[in-house]
Design a protein around this motif. Structure first.
Motif, PDB file in Angstrom:
ATOM      1  N   ALA A   1       0.788  -1.045  -0.035  1.00  0.00           N
ATOM      2  CA  ALA A   1      -0.126  -0.120   0.029  1.00  0.00           C
ATOM      3  C   ALA A   1       0.945   1.187  -0.174  1.00  0.00           C
ATOM      4  O   ALA A   1       0.565   2.345  -0.727  1.00  0.00           O
ATOM      5  CB  ALA A   1      -0.767   0.173   1.185  1.00  0.00           C
ATOM      6  N   ALA A   2       1.995   1.248   0.713  1.00  0.00           N
ATOM      7  CA  ALA A   2       2.913   2.348   0.794  1.00  0.00           C
ATOM      8  C   ALA A   2       3.715   2.750  -0.449  1.00  0.00           C
ATOM      9  O   ALA A   2       3.786   3.678  -0.896  1.00  0.00           O
ATOM     10  CB  ALA A   2       3.740   2.443   1.959  1.00  0.00           C
ATOM     11  N   GLN A   3       4.097   1.434  -1.021  1.00  0.00           N
ATOM     12  CA  GLN A   3       4.764   1.649  -2.382  1.00  0.00           C
ATOM     13  C   GLN A   3       3.703   2.241  -3.376  1.00  0.00           C
ATOM     14  O   GLN A   3       4.048   2.939  -4.171  1.00  0.00           O
ATOM     15  CB  GLN A   3       5.109   0.316  -2.827  1.00  0.00           C
ATOM     16  N   LEU A   4       2.569   1.771  -3.253  1.00  0.00           N
ATOM     17  CA  LEU A   4       1.488   2.161  -4.367  1.00  0.00           C
ATOM     18  C   LEU A   4       1.292   3.625  -4.104  1.00  0.00           C
ATOM     19  O   LEU A   4       0.963   4.451  -5.124  1.00  0.00           O
ATOM     20  CB  LEU A   4       0.324   1.380  -4.362  1.00  0.00           C
ATOM     21  N   ALA A   5       1.184   4.017  -2.960  1.00  0.00           N
ATOM     22  CA  ALA A   5       0.775   5.422  -2.518  1.00  0.00           C
ATOM     23  C   ALA A   5       1.719   6.271  -2.965  1.00  0.00           C
ATOM     24  O   ALA A   5       1.595   7.535  -3.499  1.00  0.00           O
ATOM     25  CB  ALA A   5       0.379   5.535  -1.085  1.00  0.00           C
ATOM     26  N   ARG A   6       3.387   5.970  -2.871  1.00  0.00           N
ATOM     27  CA  ARG A   6       4.243   6.726  -3.250  1.00  0.00           C
ATOM     28  C   ARG A   6       4.643   6.801  -4.855  1.00  0.00           C
ATOM     29  O   ARG A   6       4.637   7.815  -5.570  1.00  0.00           O
ATOM     30  CB  ARG A   6       5.736   5.952  -2.778  1.00  0.00           C
ATOM     31  N   ASP A   7       4.418   5.676  -5.415  1.00  0.00           N
ATOM     32  CA  ASP A   7       4.806   5.367  -6.825  1.00  0.00           C
ATOM     33  C   ASP A   7       3.562   5.199  -7.889  1.00  0.00           C
ATOM     34  O   ASP A   7       3.685   5.270  -9.042  1.00  0.00           O
ATOM     35  CB  ASP A   7       5.605   4.287  -7.226  1.00  0.00           C
ATOM     36  N   GLY A   8       2.427   4.888  -7.197  1.00  0.00           N
ATOM     37  CA  GLY A   8       1.226   4.537  -8.271  1.00  0.00           C
ATOM     38  C   GLY A   8       1.498   3.223  -8.773  1.00  0.00           C
ATOM     39  O   GLY A   8       2.370   2.503  -8.504  1.00  0.00           O
ATOM     40  N   LEU A   9       0.461   2.543  -9.397  1.00  0.00           N
ATOM     41  CA  LEU A   9       0.548   1.171  -9.979  1.00  0.00           C
ATOM     42  C   LEU A   9       1.266   1.456 -11.170  1.00  0.00           C
ATOM     43  O   LEU A   9       0.999   2.326 -12.241  1.00  0.00           O
ATOM     44  CB  LEU A   9      -1.021   0.686 -10.184  1.00  0.00           C
ATOM     45  N   ARG A  10       2.451   0.576 -11.478  1.00  0.00           N
ATOM     46  CA  ARG A  10       3.238   0.670 -12.557  1.00  0.00           C
ATOM     47  C   ARG A  10       3.353  -0.616 -13.185  1.00  0.00           C
ATOM     48  O   ARG A  10       3.625  -1.635 -12.578  1.00  0.00           O
ATOM     49  CB  ARG A  10       4.601   1.182 -12.207  1.00  0.00           C
ATOM     50  N   VAL A  11       2.836  -0.435 -14.565  1.00  0.00           N
ATOM     51  CA  VAL A  11       2.950  -1.820 -15.502  1.00  0.00           C
ATOM     52  C   VAL A  11       3.676  -1.542 -16.573  1.00  0.00           C
ATOM     53  O   VAL A  11       3.492  -0.575 -17.320  1.00  0.00           O
ATOM     54  CB  VAL A  11       1.386  -2.309 -15.710  1.00  0.00           C
ATOM     55  N   GLU A  12       4.694  -2.318 -16.897  1.00  0.00           N
ATOM     56  CA  GLU A  12       5.430  -2.218 -17.976  1.00  0.00           C
ATOM     57  C   GLU A  12       5.055  -3.255 -18.947  1.00  0.00           C
ATOM     58  O   GLU A  12       5.264  -4.509 -18.714  1.00  0.00           O
ATOM     59  CB  GLU A  12       7.057  -2.185 -17.881  1.00  0.00           C
ATOM     60  N   SER A  13       4.677  -3.035 -20.125  1.00  0.00           N
ATOM     61  CA  SER A  13       4.060  -4.030 -21.160  1.00  0.00           C
ATOM     62  C   SER A  13       4.339  -3.688 -22.561  1.00  0.00           C
ATOM     63  O   SER A  13       4.103  -2.421 -22.958  1.00  0.00           O
ATOM     64  CB  SER A  13       2.513  -4.210 -20.765  1.00  0.00           C
ATOM     65  N   PRO A  14       4.449  -4.731 -23.369  1.00  0.00           N
ATOM     66  CA  PRO A  14       4.704  -4.519 -24.649  1.00  0.00           C
ATOM     67  C   PRO A  14       3.174  -3.802 -25.441  1.00  0.00           C
ATOM     68  O   PRO A  14       3.145  -3.523 -26.343  1.00  0.00           O
ATOM     69  CB  PRO A  14       5.010  -5.667 -25.380  1.00  0.00           C
ATOM     70  N   LEU A  15       2.145  -3.869 -24.656  1.00  0.00           N
ATOM     71  CA  LEU A  15       0.764  -3.662 -25.194  1.00  0.00           C
ATOM     72  C   LEU A  15       0.396  -2.184 -24.779  1.00  0.00           C
ATOM     73  O   LEU A  15      -0.734  -1.786 -24.792  1.00  0.00           O
ATOM     74  CB  LEU A  15      -0.169  -4.859 -24.730  1.00  0.00           C
ATOM     75  N   GLY A  16       1.537  -1.628 -24.101  1.00  0.00           N
ATOM     76  CA  GLY A  16       0.943  -0.368 -23.391  1.00  0.00           C
ATOM     77  C   GLY A  16       1.241  -0.294 -21.946  1.00  0.00           C
ATOM     78  O   GLY A  16       0.843  -1.110 -21.227  1.00  0.00           O
ATOM     79  N   ASP A  17       2.188   0.696 -21.522  1.00  0.00           N
ATOM     80  CA  ASP A  17       2.588   0.822 -19.987  1.00  0.00           C
ATOM     81  C   ASP A  17       1.276   1.566 -19.241  1.00  0.00           C
ATOM     82  O   ASP A  17       0.435   2.104 -19.870  1.00  0.00           O
ATOM     83  CB  ASP A  17       3.716   1.758 -19.908  1.00  0.00           C
ATOM     84  N   ILE A  18       1.323   1.189 -18.015  1.00  0.00           N
ATOM     85  CA  ILE A  18       0.254   2.027 -17.237  1.00  0.00           C
ATOM     86  C   ILE A  18       0.891   2.573 -16.155  1.00  0.00           C
ATOM     87  O   ILE A  18       2.070   2.103 -15.462  1.00  0.00           O
ATOM     88  CB  ILE A  18      -0.707   0.888 -16.576  1.00  0.00           C
ATOM     89  N   ARG A  19       0.659   3.637 -15.565  1.00  0.00           N
ATOM     90  CA  ARG A  19       1.254   4.352 -14.553  1.00  0.00           C
ATOM     91  C   ARG A  19       0.050   5.368 -13.954  1.00  0.00           C
ATOM     92  O   ARG A  19      -0.201   6.448 -14.713  1.00  0.00           O
ATOM     93  CB  ARG A  19       2.511   5.123 -14.766  1.00  0.00           C
ATOM     94  N   ARG A  20      -0.484   5.132 -12.773  1.00  0.00           N
ATOM     95  CA  ARG A  20      -1.554   5.943 -12.213  1.00  0.00           C
ATOM     96  C   ARG A  20      -1.796   5.724 -10.790  1.00  0.00           C
ATOM     97  O   ARG A  20      -1.445   4.686 -10.193  1.00  0.00           O
ATOM     98  CB  ARG A  20      -2.887   5.394 -13.269  1.00  0.00           C
ATOM     99  N   ALA A  21      -2.231   6.667 -10.216  1.00  0.00           N
ATOM    100  CA  ALA A  21      -2.962   6.432  -8.754  1.00  0.00           C
ATOM    101  C   ALA A  21      -3.877   5.713  -8.756  1.00  0.00           C
ATOM    102  O   ALA A  21      -4.607   5.542  -9.720  1.00  0.00           O
ATOM    103  CB  ALA A  21      -2.950   7.929  -8.342  1.00  0.00           C
ATOM    104  N   VAL A  22      -3.822   4.794  -7.584  1.00  0.00           N
ATOM    105  CA  VAL A  22      -4.720   3.858  -7.477  1.00  0.00           C
ATOM    106  C   VAL A  22      -5.484   3.917  -6.095  1.00  0.00           C
ATOM    107  O   VAL A  22      -4.828   4.342  -4.988  1.00  0.00           O
ATOM    108  CB  VAL A  22      -4.494   2.273  -7.571  1.00  0.00           C
ATOM    109  N   GLN A  23      -6.754   3.312  -5.847  1.00  0.00           N
ATOM    110  CA  GLN A  23      -7.283   2.908  -4.367  1.00  0.00           C
ATOM    111  C   GLN A  23      -6.878   2.132  -3.719  1.00  0.00           C
ATOM    112  O   GLN A  23      -6.728   1.036  -4.528  1.00  0.00           O
ATOM    113  CB  GLN A  23      -8.874   3.054  -4.604  1.00  0.00           C
ATOM    114  N   THR A  24      -6.355   1.957  -2.609  1.00  0.00           N
ATOM    115  CA  THR A  24      -6.035   0.689  -1.864  1.00  0.00           C
ATOM    116  C   THR A  24      -6.917   0.512  -0.557  1.00  0.00           C
ATOM    117  O   THR A  24      -7.411   1.546   0.014  1.00  0.00           O
ATOM    118  CB  THR A  24      -4.357   0.526  -1.558  1.00  0.00           C
ATOM    119  N   ALA A  25      -6.873  -0.677   0.087  1.00  0.00           N
ATOM    120  CA  ALA A  25      -7.561  -0.978   1.446  1.00  0.00           C
ATOM    121  C   ALA A  25      -6.712  -1.892   2.135  1.00  0.00           C
ATOM    122  O   ALA A  25      -6.318  -2.670   1.423  1.00  0.00           O
ATOM    123  CB  ALA A  25      -9.078  -1.261   1.040  1.00  0.00           C
ATOM    124  N   GLU A  26      -6.621  -1.850   3.170  1.00  0.00           N
ATOM    125  CA  GLU A  26      -6.150  -3.159   4.027  1.00  0.00           C
ATOM    126  C   GLU A  26      -7.290  -4.110   4.691  1.00  0.00           C
ATOM    127  O   GLU A  26      -6.787  -5.186   5.040  1.00  0.00           O
ATOM    128  CB  GLU A  26      -5.561  -2.491   5.252  1.00  0.00           C
TER     129      GLU A  26
END
Length: 308
Positions: free
Chosen positions: A35-60
């Motif tokens: 959760a802390a990692q996602l809050a700091r960096d966002g969700l990061r996906v590296e893909s040959p079909l298109g990268d993703i980098r965006r803020a996300v909602q999390t819950a514990e």
């Protein structure tokens, strides 16, 4: 639709990210460190079909208000996962599991009842790097699921329509999910047993003279499936005979990646299930027994702290 994704690792991160791109409301149920990692960096996906980098909602903790839960944990974490998602499921959410194999279905049905448990499978090669980036390893992007009774007018069909088919994700609801899951187990059982026994990818095994070994595993897994009422089609077998004959293939199983990283594996859930299914079906089980023994011996060394 509102989707709860258990974990933001390889599959949860990839499919959850693509669901966000499609406009679904997605919440990731994750441990504090992730959760802390996602809050700091966002969700990061590296893909040959298109990268993703965006803020996300999390819950514990899970709660009510979700249409479905994407369950993407490892098989050995299933009991903890059931406890984590229980509040959402008891409030009405359906469960879409994309665990490897079939053994988890009985456990989930016992926990929540089959009406809320869909069959599901993912065809996607991805891994979670140490820096939190989800690395998509090819162009496999398929998410297939369905209600166990074959209905096509419920929430599974609605979720498939919401996710749709795009460059980065092809989602499909099907009426024959049990057969589809057996198909995946036949191919996964082949690549897992083969690459774990040989500690090499498919191309390396083929180049070393192991094509017939891989094809023998494939045929025996198909025989196991047929004995349990799910015969493989000629087209399916031809496509995987070609895959397991390709000397240039870098294809391997996540089980081998876990083993090479010194981690836990899903050997009991996949190789153990197939070995027992082979014995029940009267199918020659020597290769399955050897693969399972190899994985169990590795686990003994891992638990003893004796890995290189």
């Amino acid at each position: 639709m509102r989707l709860l994704v258990l974990g933001a690792g390889a599959l949860g991160g990839y499919f959850g990210g693509r669901a966000l791109e499609r406009g679904l409301e997605v919440v990731f149920l994750v441990r504090p460190r992730r959760a802390a990692q996602l809050a700091r960096d966002g969700l990061r996906v590296e893909s040959p079909l298109g990268d993703i980098r965006r803020a996300v909602q999390t819950a514990e903790r899970a709660g009510p208000g979700f249409d479905a839960v994407l369950l993407s944990c490892k098989a050995y974490d299933l009991e903890d996962a059931i406890a984590a998602i229980r509040p959402a499921v008891e409030a009405g959410a359906c469960v879409l599991p994309v665990l490897n194999g079939l053994a988890h279905m009985d456990t989930l049905n016992d926990a929540f009842g089959p009406a809320q448990i869909w069959g599901g499978l993912a065809k996607c090669q991805a891994t979670l790097a140490a820096d939190g980036v989800v690395k998509h390893l090819g162009d496999w992007r398929w998410l297939t699921f369905g209600e166990q009774d074959g209905r096509m007018d419920g929430r599974a069909a609605a979720l498939a329509e919401a996710l749709g088919k795009s460059k980065g994700l092809e989602a499909e609801a099907v009426p024959d999910i049990q057969r589809r899951m057996w198909e995946k187990l036949v191919h996964l059982g082949t690549v897992a047993a083969g690459t774990v026994l040989m500690r090499a990818n498919v191309g390396e095994i083929v180049r070393a003279g192991g094509r017939d070994f891989l094809l023998a595993l494939l045929e025996r897994n198909a025989a196991i499936a047929a004995a349990h009422g799910h015969a493989m089609t000629p087209a399916f077998l031809d496509s995987y005979r070609a895959l397991f004959s390709d000397p240039a293939s870098a294809y391997t199983a996540s089980m081998l990646r876990d083993l090479e990283a010194g981690g836990r594996t899903e050997a009991e859930h996949i190789l153990g299930y197939l070995a027992e299914a082979a014995r029940r079906a009267g199918v020659e089980d020597t290769l399955h027994a050897m693969a399972l023994l190899h994985a169990r011996a590795y686990d003994q060394r891992r638990q003893a702290g004796r890995l290189a």
